[in-house]
Write an enzyme that holds these catalytic residues in place. Structure first.
Site, mmCIF file in Angstrom:
data_model
loop_
_atom_site.group_PDB
_atom_site.id
_atom_site.type_symbol
_atom_site.label_atom_id
_atom_site.label_comp_id
_atom_site.label_asym_id
_atom_site.label_seq_id
_atom_site.Cartn_x
_atom_site.Cartn_y
_atom_site.Cartn_z
ATOM 1 N N LYS A 175 -10.044 -16.669 52.943
ATOM 2 C CA LYS A 175 -9.122 -17.409 52.344
ATOM 3 C C LYS A 175 -9.094 -16.785 50.959
ATOM 4 O O LYS A 175 -10.150 -17.146 50.499
ATOM 5 C CB LYS A 175 -9.408 -18.664 52.928
ATOM 6 C CG LYS A 175 -7.989 -19.492 52.175
ATOM 7 C CD LYS A 175 -7.491 -21.517 52.218
ATOM 8 C CE LYS A 175 -7.021 -21.677 51.698
ATOM 9 N NZ LYS A 175 -6.832 -23.262 52.723
ATOM 10 N N SER B 128 -3.075 -25.251 55.133
ATOM 11 C CA SER B 128 -2.808 -24.496 54.760
ATOM 12 C C SER B 128 -3.647 -22.542 54.484
ATOM 13 O O SER B 128 -3.079 -21.351 54.210
ATOM 14 C CB SER B 128 -3.113 -24.767 53.342
ATOM 15 O OG SER B 128 -4.804 -24.977 52.851
ATOM 16 N N SER C 193 -5.998 -28.615 56.290
ATOM 17 C CA SER C 193 -6.124 -27.483 56.573
ATOM 18 C C SER C 193 -6.668 -25.920 57.086
ATOM 19 O O SER C 193 -6.754 -25.088 57.476
ATOM 20 C CB SER C 193 -5.903 -26.344 54.794
ATOM 21 O OG SER C 193 -5.179 -27.611 54.496
HETATM 22 N N1 GLN Z 1 -1.066 -30.115 54.471
HETATM 23 C C1 GLN Z 1 -1.849 -31.164 53.656
HETATM 24 C C2 GLN Z 1 -1.395 -30.719 51.270
HETATM 25 O O1 GLN Z 1 -0.658 -30.296 52.136
HETATM 26 C C3 GLN Z 1 -3.347 -30.241 54.069
HETATM 27 C C4 GLN Z 1 -3.382 -28.758 53.272
HETATM 28 C C5 GLN Z 1 -4.883 -29.167 52.878
HETATM 29 O O2 GLN Z 1 -5.732 -29.804 53.333
HETATM 30 N N2 GLN Z 1 -5.413 -27.835 52.336
HETATM 31 O O3 GLN Z 1 -2.116 -31.322 51.894
#
Ligand code: GLN
Length: 492
Positions: free
Chosen positions: A79, A154, A178
């Protein structure tokens, strides 16, 4: 060999050791697939072909000389939130479009030390804020099961790359879902470890008390292999825990499900917005686990309604503090011709950050400001403790807790959900991070729209081996994890 991308990590490891193919052949095979297929998926931000081939040659030499690591010579994708020395690390942001880290994240360094081959860096929501990967400065990634749909976020690039067979495994990070939600949207297995199990050093911070890295792969067994590489204490991360690390592969067993008590939170299956097909597939998977010897026990998680508001105060508050370092001075985007220092700060940040990141910085700064701190931030921290206690109480009576990973299947690209609609889609994943618990997503079938559905199992602290074993045993008895998107069947 034209089907190297169909092999599991165990098969790849054995094939390399027995010299059925070399790491160079395997790496070239993946690079060729990326060159031909990724223009449709758009999972990679940076492909590191040259470095990958050099690493593959080094792995081949190590494989010949005797006692290599189990994963030596196997490719992976990182990532783009993990710092990689000499290779761009963007976090999906214009702010870091030109950023080359002077050091490797611990996760990256460990992968290198094990002889894994870095294929490249994969797309993500900007600074990991989002659930679709659309907020990336580099554009949207397609879901391999339907390219006009999102892969989730994400860690959407990680999920799409593995689901399209453009990497056998990938790293992801999970601050509020995410790893699990993109794994669910793309039909993969993904593990969010206990907070502190995987080092956060060199992992660009979003919300530091919630962030945790973990593996994304096609099966629990593949995840276990990558966990063996990345888990462990790191003196460079003060929240990393100095606790013995399991051998996650050796611990996989076929006895994890018999006698297992699975908690079914009554609040979770009555959430407004839970898609009927998602609910049905998750319930079928639970029935299967019951047939395999588990007992389902109804439990009460009375804080469920507080998950979304609590997370969406704490995460932006920490983000507003973490992201203050991006000011145009030392590294990252700098606006042109600033007239003075304030102008430099203001314009670098307004031009360098996208809309969702700016929204979170504003919310977080507001929640932390004098006069609102007690009413919002301190209150959210108290509620966070109650959410954790809710789980600990449940674990007195059950071994794991079951939930969907997401209330729906993947959205269409450009569906343009309002921020609150988007945040509500995180209902099943956020509390795990607030409590610091481990949780896993396993693919359990498809909805009527032919998109994958995921089951989430939440474990008690340090139960990664147990979660991986449960899913491994489920995968020995079902074949959802072996299904491939049509695009993954394409030969390069
Ligand atoms: N969708 C959640 C957010 O926008 C989680 C994102 C994540 O785990 N990085 O904060």
């Amino acid at each position: 060999m034209t089907d190297l991308h169909r092999l599991s990590i165990r098969e790849l490891s054995e094939g390399l050791k027995q010299a059925q193919f070399s790491s160079r052949e395997l790496t070239e095979h993946y690079l060729k697939r990326i060159a031909q297929i990724d223009p449709k998926v758009k999972s990679y931000v940076t492909v590191t072909a040259e470095q990958a081939l050099a690493e593959a040659d080094a792995a081949d030499a190590a494989l010949k000389s005797g006692n290599p690591h189990a994963l030596a010579g196997i490719p992976l994708a990182h990532k783009d939130i993990f710092c990689t020395q000499g290779i761009k690390t963007t976090a999906g942001s214009k702010m870091l479009d030109n950023f080359i880290s002077p050091y490797d994240a611990t996760v990256v360094a460990k992968a290198k030390a094990a002889g894994l081959v870095t294929l490249g860096k994969v797309n993500m929501d900007e600074f990991a804020m989002g659930s679709t990967s659309e907020s990336s400065y580099f554009g949207a990634t397609g879901n391999p099961w339907a390219l006009d749909h999102v892969p989730g976020g994400s860690s959407g690039g990680s999920a799409a790359a593995v689901a399209a067979d453009l990497a056998p495994i990938a790293t992801g990070t999970d601050t509020g879902g995410s790893i699990r939600q993109p794994a669910s949207f793309c039909g993969l297995t993904g593990l969010k470890p206990t907070y502190g199990r995987v080092s956060r050093f060199g992992m660009i911070a979003y919300a530091s008390s919630l962030d945790q890295g973990g593996p994304m792969a096609r099966s629990a067994e593949d995840c276990a292999y990558l966990m063996n590489v990345i888990a462990g204490h790191d003196a460079k991360d003060s929240t990393s825990i100095n606790k013995e690390v399991d051998d996650y592969v050796a611990n996989l067993n076929d006895t994890a499900v018999k006698g297992l008590r699975i908690g079914i939170p009554k609040q979770y299956f009555n959430v407004a917005g839970l898609d009927a097909d998602v609910k049905a597939r998750v319930e079928e998977s639970l029935k299967k686990l019951e047939e395999m010897g588990a007992t389902l026990v109804e439990i009460n998680l009375k804080m469920t309604e507080a998950y979304v508001p609590t997370y969406y105060l704490i995460a932006p508050a920490e983000a507003s503090s973490n992201l203050s370092r991006f000011d145009g001075v030392r590294y990252g985007y700098r606006c042109e011709n600033p007239v003075d220092l304030m102008d430099l700060y203001k314009r670098s940040r307004s031009e360098g950050f996208g809309a969702e990141v700016q929204r979170r910085i504003l919310i977080g700064t507001y929640a932390l400001s004098a006069g609102y701190y007690d009413a919002y931030y301190v209150k959210a921290q108290k509620v966070r403790r109650l959410i954790q206690q809710d789980f600990l109480k449940a674990f007195e009576n059950v071994d794991v807790i079951a939930a969907p990973s997401a209330p729906t299947t993947a959205y269409k690209i450009g569906a343009n959900l309002s921020p609150t609609e988007m945040y509500l889609g995180d209902i099943y994943t956020l509390a795990v991070n607030l409590a610091g618990l481990p949780a896993i997503n396993a693919p359990v079938g498809f909805a009527k729209d032919s998109l994958p559905v995921g089951l989430q199992l939440i474990g008690n602290y340090w139960s990664e081996s147990q979660l991986l074993s449960i899913v491994h045993q489920y995968q020995q008895n079902t074949d959802w994890h072996t299904k491939r998107a049509a695009i993954a069947e394409e030969n390069a």
